[in-house]
Motif scaffolding. Structure first.
Motif, PDB file in Angstrom:
ATOM      1  N   ASN A  21      -2.995   9.423  -1.590  1.00 56.22           N
ATOM      2  CA  ASN A  21      -3.054   9.060  -0.183  1.00 56.22           C
ATOM      3  C   ASN A  21      -3.262   7.549  -0.022  1.00 56.22           C
ATOM      4  N   LYS A  22      -2.702   6.974   1.032  1.00 59.53           N
ATOM      5  CA  LYS A  22      -2.858   5.534   1.292  1.00 59.53           C
ATOM      6  C   LYS A  22      -4.325   5.145   1.418  1.00 59.53           C
ATOM      7  N   THR A  55      -6.811   6.290  -0.140  1.00 56.74           N
ATOM      8  CA  THR A  55      -7.367   6.169  -1.486  1.00 56.74           C
ATOM      9  C   THR A  55      -7.077   4.785  -2.048  1.00 56.74           C
ATOM     10  N   ILE A  56      -5.868   4.294  -1.827  1.00 53.64           N
ATOM     11  CA  ILE A  56      -5.488   2.958  -2.297  1.00 53.64           C
ATOM     12  C   ILE A  56      -6.340   1.902  -1.594  1.00 53.64           C
ATOM     13  N   TYR A  57      -6.503   2.030  -0.274  1.00 55.67           N
ATOM     14  CA  TYR A  57      -7.347   1.090   0.473  1.00 55.67           C
ATOM     15  C   TYR A  57      -8.765   1.058  -0.096  1.00 55.67           C
ATOM     16  N   SER A  69       1.114   3.882  -3.008  1.00 56.18           N
ATOM     17  CA  SER A  69       0.717   5.247  -2.698  1.00 56.18           C
ATOM     18  C   SER A  69       1.757   6.246  -3.204  1.00 56.18           C
ATOM     19  N   LYS A  70       3.021   5.944  -2.962  1.00 56.16           N
ATOM     20  CA  LYS A  70       4.104   6.814  -3.452  1.00 56.16           C
ATOM     21  C   LYS A  70       4.178   6.788  -4.972  1.00 56.16           C
ATOM     22  N   ILE A 120       0.847  -1.211   0.000  1.00 62.69           N
ATOM     23  CA  ILE A 120       0.000   0.000   0.000  1.00 62.69           C
ATOM     24  C   ILE A 120       0.875   1.251   0.000  1.00 62.69           C
TER      25      ILE A 120
END
Length: 71
Positions: free
Chosen positions: A30-31, A33-35, A24-25, A20
């Motif tokens: 933002n993390k 958003t990935i989740y 994200s990077k 994650i």
């Protein structure tokens, strides 16, 4: 290096797995958003235990497919 050894190395390079935080990077989002994308099956992902993982080649294909009109 033999042809076989070179071929095996190429496959390993193509199968980069991201966490994650790494994704994200990479995507500069933002993390959370990935989740959300992972939980909603909006992004190619899989779980290892309780942790989400992402194949970089699948993410790159997802980006190309979802790029829309942006260039």
């Amino acid at each position: 290096m033999s042809r076989l050894a070179n071929h095996d190395r190429t496959n390993v390079d193509d199968d980069v797995i991201l966490t994650i935080a790494e994704l994200s990077k990479y995507l500069r989002v933002n993390k959370m958003t990935i989740y959300k994308l992972a939980r909603s099956n909006s992004i190619p992902a899989f779980k290892v235990g309780r942790n989400w993982r992402f194949r970089k080649r699948d993410i790159e294909a997802w980006i190309r497919a979802n790029r829309g009109g942006a260039r």
